[in-house]
Design a protein around this motif. Structure first.
Motif, PDB file in Angstrom:
ATOM      1  N   GLU A 234      -7.338   5.049   4.067  1.00 36.24           N
ATOM      2  CA  GLU A 234      -8.745   5.426   4.219  1.00 36.24           C
ATOM      3  C   GLU A 234      -9.169   5.192   5.660  1.00 36.24           C
ATOM      4  N   GLY A 236     -12.754   5.516   8.202  1.00 32.03           N
ATOM      5  CA  GLY A 236     -14.194   5.711   8.189  1.00 32.03           C
ATOM      6  C   GLY A 236     -14.801   5.569   9.569  1.00 32.03           C
ATOM      7  N   THR A 245     -10.656   1.203   8.885  1.00 32.74           N
ATOM      8  CA  THR A 245      -9.486   1.913   8.393  1.00 32.74           C
ATOM      9  C   THR A 245      -8.666   0.945   7.544  1.00 32.74           C
ATOM     10  N   SER A 885     -16.326   8.156   5.168  1.00 34.77           N
ATOM     11  CA  SER A 885     -14.908   7.815   5.065  1.00 34.77           C
ATOM     12  C   SER A 885     -14.155   8.917   4.325  1.00 34.77           C
TER      13      SER A 885
END
Length: 890
Positions: A234, A236, A245, A885
Motif C-alpha cells: 500500500e 499513500g 507506505t 492510498s
C-alpha cells in the motif's frame, strides 16, 4: 451536535428495523434429557440472498437466534457423534422450540455434518467460511465475525472474554506469538479454519500440570496457501508532505514459512508500540512464571508518545520458521524500528508551596534492533528441548529545550541525551515425562544487560545552586554526566511434578539466581576555557558493584475435588547480597513466601479465581549507590547502602461469566496490595533559596519504610446483547494511600479515583455498525497540604459500514472535556478520524481516502501527579491529515 447528526439519523433508521426481528430460542438435549453444550444451531433463510444465522448452545444447552420476521428458514442442529436434525420454521412470532439429538450408530467417517464450530476438550475450531462474505481485508476482519471473538483497536484478541496470549500460524508461532502483527497483516483470503486452544502449553505433556491460563489461537491457512507467496502493498500520499507506505509479504510451504512486514510513514502510524515490544522481550515457558523477571533492558525509551508534532516511522520485520528434520524446528525473527519525533508540551506544575509553568520541546531519534533464534528439539513424544537466543540493540538521542518559569522568573535549559544499550538473553530449557507419575523440567538462563547513558545540560542561569559545586563565573553553565550500568544474571531452576493421581499433585521447585550489577556515574562541569570541574570532591561520582544471590526451594500441593481446585505451598529463600563501593557491605537473610490459589469452575463459562502471595523484591544497584548523581536539571539523587528487600502482600479475586445464549459477558476483578516494607524516595526542596527559579530544586534519597503503602483496586466489565443492540458498561476504582517524607516531614498521601464507561453498539446485518458511549474519569489526589481533583468526560462515536459492492466506511469521534476543579481550568478538544475504502471482490487493487485529526485539534489535555507535584499538561499533536492510498494484493 451538528457534527454527528448523520450518525443519529443512521441510528434512527436502525431502530426502525428493530421491530422487524423475532426470536427463536430453546434447548438442545440428548435422549436422556442431558443438556448438550456447544451444539451448532444454524438458520438458513430460504432466500439465498440473505445471510445465515448461527448460534452455539451454552453450558445448559440453551440457544437463541434472532431472525428476520416473515422469513422461511431451515434450522439445522448438529453435534459431533449425533444425528443432525433439520427443521423448517416460518418467522411470524417469538417462539420457543426444544430439540433432542439421538446418538449415531454410524462411524464418524460416514457422517457428513456441516459444523461451523466444533468443541473438543480445550480446543474450539471455527470454520470461517461459514461466517465471512468476502469483504474482509485482514485477519482482524475475519475474527470479528466469529461468535465470541473480539478484536480491539490495539490488536488484542479475546475469545469469550479471555485474552489470546499466543498467535500461531499452522501450529508455528507468528513473530514470537504476537497477536497484533498477525491480525493487522495476515490477508483475510489466506485464512482457513481458526483454532482456539485454552490452557495452552507449547509442551503438550505439561498441559494439566501447570497453572498457566494462557490461550492460543492457531490460524490454519487455506490449502491453496500452503505453498504460496501472498500479501499486499500500500502506498499513500497526503496533504502537505505527509506519506505512508507498507508491505506485508508471506511465503508458506510445508517445511518453511517466511513473513516480511515493512512500514514507512510520517503520520505517526506505529507498527511497533511499547506493548508490542514487551511481547518480544524474551522469556521461558509459562511453568517457570514467578521464577524469572525479564525486564528486557532500558529499551522503552525508544518508544515515544503517540501525541507528537512531527513523526517519521520506519519499521521492518522478518520471521522465518524451518522444519529442519522430523525432530528439529528452527525459527527466528529480526525486527528493526526507527523513529524520529518532535514533541511539544506545556505543563503547569503545582508543588507543595509554589507553582511552575513549563514549556518543553523534545526532538528524539531512536533506533532499535531485535534478533531472535529458537531451536526446538523433540527426540520423542516424552521429551522436549528449547534453545532460545535473543539480542537487542538500541541507539537513542534526545535533544530537549525546556523553559521553566517560577514566579515570573524564567530559566531556559537545553539537554542533550544519548543512550546505547545491548541486551542478550540466552536460555536452555528441558522437559521430560519420565512416566505417568513423574515429570521434570529445568531451565538455565544467562542475561547481559548493558547501558551507557550520557547527558549534557546547558543554560545561561545557574541551576541546582547549593546542590552541585559549580563555578558560576562562566558565560554558560555546562553540566556533563556519564552513567553506565551493566547487569548479568545467571539463573537455574528445576521443577518436579509428581502426579499421585488425577486429583492430587505435588510440585517441588529448587534453584539459584545470581545477579552481578555494576553501576557508575561521573558528573562534572565544562568551563569556558575547556577544562573540566569534576564534582567528585563534593561527594559525587559512584562506582558500585552489587551482587545478589538467591538460593530457593519451594513445595506445593495441588488437589481437585468437584468444581474446586486448590494449590498451596511456600518458597524458602536465602538472600545474600554484597555491596562494594568505598566500603564493603555484606548481608544475609532468610525469607519464607507462602502462596495460595483456589479456582471454582462452575462450568467452562463461569469461574472464580482467588489467589494470595507474599512477595519480595530488591531495588536495582542505583538505589544502593551512596554518592550523589544528577537525575535531571532540577534534582540530585543519593542512594542508601543500608536498604533491604521490599516485602508486600498481594491478593486477587477474579470472576468471569460468559453466555452466548443470554448475550452476557461479565468480568469482575478485585486486587489488594499492602507493603510491609518498601523503598521510597524522600524529597527535600530548596524553598528558602532567594532565587525564585531555584525553588524547584530537589534532593532525593532512597529510604526503607515500614508499611509505606496500601491500595485496593477493582474493575467490572459487563456486556449484554438484547436483540440487535449490545450494551456495554465498565467501572473501575482505586483507593491508594502511601507515606512520603518531604522536607523531613512524614505525610500520608491518598489517591482516590474512579472511572466508568457506558455505551451501546448496533449489530444489524445490512446497516452500519454504530457505537455510542461516554466515559468519565474522576481523580482526587490528597496530601497534607492540598487536594487536587480532576474530571475528564469523553463522549464517543464509532461507525463501521460495508455497503454497495466493496465499499467500507469507518469513522471514530471522541470529545474530551477536561477540568481541574481546584485551579479552575477547563479545556475541550475533539479528535475524529475517518476512512473510506473500496475494493472490488475479484480485483487485486484497493483504494482508500482517510482523514486523521479531522477537526484539526491543536493539543490534548491531561493530568498526572506524583508524591510531591501535581501537573496539568497540554500535549500538542499532528494537524489534520487527508491521505489517498492505493493498495495491491498479491
Amino acid at each position: 451536535m451538528k457534527k454527528i447528526s448523520l450518525l443519529v439519523l443512521f441510528f434512527g433508521v436502525s431502530i426502525s428495523f428493530f421491530a422487524q426481528k423475532i426470536t427463536l430460542s430453546g434447548a438442545v438435549k440428548d435422549s436422556l434429557q442431558n443438556p448438550m453444550p456447544y451444539a451448532n444451531v444454524i438458520a438458513k433463510p430460504k432466500d439465498v440472498s440473505k445471510n445465515l444465522k448461527f448460534a452455539i448452545t451454552d453450558n445448559d444447552g440453551y440457544y437463541k437466534l434472532l431472525l428476520e420476521k416473515g422469513d422461511t428458514i431451515n434450522i439445522s442442529i448438529s453435534y459431533l457423534g449425533y444425528k443432525p436434525i433439520e427443521y423448517q420454521f416460518i418467522a411470524f412470532k417469538n417462539t420457543k422450540k426444544d430439540f433432542v439429538l439421538q446418538q449415531s450408530s454410524e462411524s464418524l467417517d460416514e457422517i457428513v455434518i456441516e459444523m461451523p464450530v466444533t468443541v473438543r476438550g480445550d480446543t474450539t475450531t471455527y470454520k470461517t467460511d461459514k461466517f465471512t462474505d468476502g469483504s474482509e481485508r485482514k485477519l482482524k476482519n475475519v475474527l470479528k465475525k466469529l461468535p465470541g471473538v473480539e478484536v480491539d483497536k490495539n490488536g488484542s484478541v479475546t475469545v469469550q472474554g479471555k485474552k489470546v496470549t499466543k498467535m500461531l500460524v499452522d501450529g508455528k508461532k507468528f513473530f514470537g506469538g504476537n497477536s497484533k502483527l498477525a491480525v493487522e497483516n495476515i490477508p483475510a483470503n489466506a485464512v482457513g479454519n481458526v483454532e482456539v486452544i485454552d490452557n495452552y502449553n507449547e509442551v503438550a505433556f505439561l498441559k494439566g500440570l501447570t497453572d498457566s491460563d494462557e490461550m492460543a489461537m492457531n490460524i490454519k491457512l487455506k490449502e491453496d496457501k500452503k505453498r504460496f507467496l501472498f500479501g499486499d502493498v500500500e502506498v499513500g500520499k497526503g496533504n502537505e508532505d505527509f506519506y505512508k507506505t507498507s508491505a506485508n509479504l508471506f511465503y508458506y510451504a510445508p517445511k518453511i514459512n517466511v513473513n516480511l512486514i515493512g512500514n514507512i510513514n510520517n503520520v505517526n502510524e506505529k507498527t511497533f508500540t511499547t506493548k508490542d515490544y514487551i511481547s518480544f522481550s524474551g522469556g521461558v515457558n509459562a511453568i517457570f512464571s514467578g521464577n524469572f523477571n525479564f525486564k528486557g533492558g532500558a529499551f522503552s525509551q525508544f518508544m515515544q508518545s503517540n501525541d507528537v508534532l512531527k513523526s517519521k516511522q520506519k519499521f521492518g520485520a522478518l520471521n522465518i520458521t524451518k522444519t529442519a528434520t522430523s525432530k528439529l524446528d528452527v525459527s527466528g525473527f529480526a525486527i528493526f524500528s526507527g523513529t524520529e519525533t518532535t514533541n511539544f508540551k506545556e505543563d503547569f506544575n503545582q508543588y507543595t508551596t509554589f507553582t511552575e509553568a513549563r514549556t518543553n520541546k523534545t526532538i528524539a531519534d531512536n533506533l532499535l534492533g531485535i534478533g531472535n533464534l529458537n531451536l526446538e528439539y523433540t527426540p520423542n513424544s516424552k521429551e522436549k528441548w528449547y534453545v532460545r537466543t535473543q539480542v537487542k540493540r538500541t541507539n537513542n538521542t534526545i535533544d530537549n529545550s525546556l523553559n521553566s518559569i517560577v514566579n515570573a522568573t524564567s530559566n531556559l535549559i537545553t539537554t542533550d541525551k544519548s543512550l546505547k544499550a545491548t541486551y542478550i538473553n540466552q536460555n536452555i530449557e528441558w522437559h521430560k515425562r519420565q512416566n505417568d507419575a513423574h515429570t521434570f523440567s529445568s531451565v538455565f538462563s544467562y542475561v547481559l544487560d548493558k547501558n551507557n547513558q550520557n547527558a549534557f545540560w546547558e543554560t545561561e542561569n545557574p541551576i541546582l545552586q547549593g546542590l552541585i559545586p559549580t563555578d558560576n563565573n562562566q558565560d554558560l553553565l555546562r553540566i556533563l554526566q556519564d552513567k553506565d550500568t551493566q547487569e548479568q544474571n545467571i539463573d537455574f531452576v528445576f521443577k518436579h511434578f509428581w502426579e499421585l493421581n488425577n486429583a492430587n499433585h505435588i510440585y517441588t521447585t529448587g534453584g539459584n539466581k545470581f545477579l552481578n550489577e555494576d553501576f557508575s556515574t561521573d558528573d562534572s562541569q565544562k568551563l569556558d576555557n575547556g577544562t573540566i570541574n569534576n564534582f567528585s570532591s563534593a561527594g559525587f561520582g559512584n562506582n558500585l558493584n552489587f551482587k545478589l544471590n538467591d538460593l530457593f526451594v519451594g513445595m506445593h500441593y495441588k488437589f481437585r475435588t468437584g468444581i474446586f481446585t486448590f494449590k498451596q505451598g511456600a518458597f524458602l529463600h536465602n538472600y545474600n547480597w554484597q555491596l562494594n563501593q568505598q566500603t564493603q557491605t555484606t548481608k544475609n537473610k532468610w525469607v519464607v513466601l507462602p502462596d495460595f490459589l483456589a479456582k471454582i469452575e462452575f462450568n467452562k463459562s463461569k469461574k472464580i479465581t482467588i489467589n494470595y502471595n507474599l512477595k519480595t523484591s530488591f531495588s536495582d544497584a542505583s538505589r544502593f549507590a551512596n554518592r550523589f548523581y544528577l537525575q535531571s536539571y532540577n534534582s540530585v539523587f543519593k542512594g542508601n547502602e543500608n536498604l533491604e528487600n521490599n516485602l508486600y502482600h498481594a491478593a486477587r479475586i477474579y470472576y468471569s461469566r460468559f453466555s452466548l445464549y443470554r448475550g452476557l459477558m461479565l468480568f469482575a476483578n478485585l486486587n489488594y496490595n499492602k507493603q510491609i516494607k518498601g523503598v521510597r524516595n524522600t524529597v527535600a526542596f530548596d524553598v528558602n533559596n532567594t532565587e525564585e527559579t531555584q525553588r524547584i530544586n530537589q534532593f532525593l534519597k532512597a529510604k526503607l519504610f515500614n508499611n509505606p503503602s496500601e491500595d485496593l483496586r477493582g474493575t467490572v466489565h459487563l456486556e449484554k446483547s438484547i436483540k440487535n443492540i449490545k450494551y456495554k458498561f465498565d467501572v473501575g476504582f482505586k483507593n491508594a494511600s502511601y507515606v512520603q517524607e518531604i522536607d523531613n516531614n512524614l505525610q500520608t498521601n491518598k489517591n482516590n479515583s474512579y472511572n466508568y464507561e457506558v455505551g451501546f453498539e448496533t449489530m444489524f446485518d445490512n446497516l452500519p455498525t454504530l457505537e455510542f458511549g461516554i466515559s468519565r474519569d474522576i481523580g482526587r489526589f490528597i496530601s497534607s497540604n492540598n487536594t487536587s481533583k480532576f474530571i475528564t468526560i469523553e463522549p464517543f462515536v464509532t461507525v463501521d459500514y460495508d455497503f454497495l459492492d466493496g465499499f467500507i466506511f469507518n469513522f471514530d469521534y471522541r470529545k474530551s472535556i477536561y477540568e481541574n476543579k481546584d485551579l479552575g481550568q477547563k479545556n475541550i478538544y475533539e479528535i475524529a478520524n475517518t476512512t473510506l475504502s473500496y475494493k472490488k471482490e475479484d480485483s487485486a487493487w484497493s483504494y482508500k481516502i482517510s482523514a486523521q485529526n479531522l477537526f484539526n485539534a491543536q493539543f490534548k489535555q491531561s493530568n498526572r501527579f506524583s508524591d510531591y507535584v501535581v501537573s496539568d499538561s497540554k500535549t500538542f499533536i499532528l494537524p489534520r491529515i487527508i491521505m489517498f492510498s492505493i493498495g495491491y494484493n498479491l
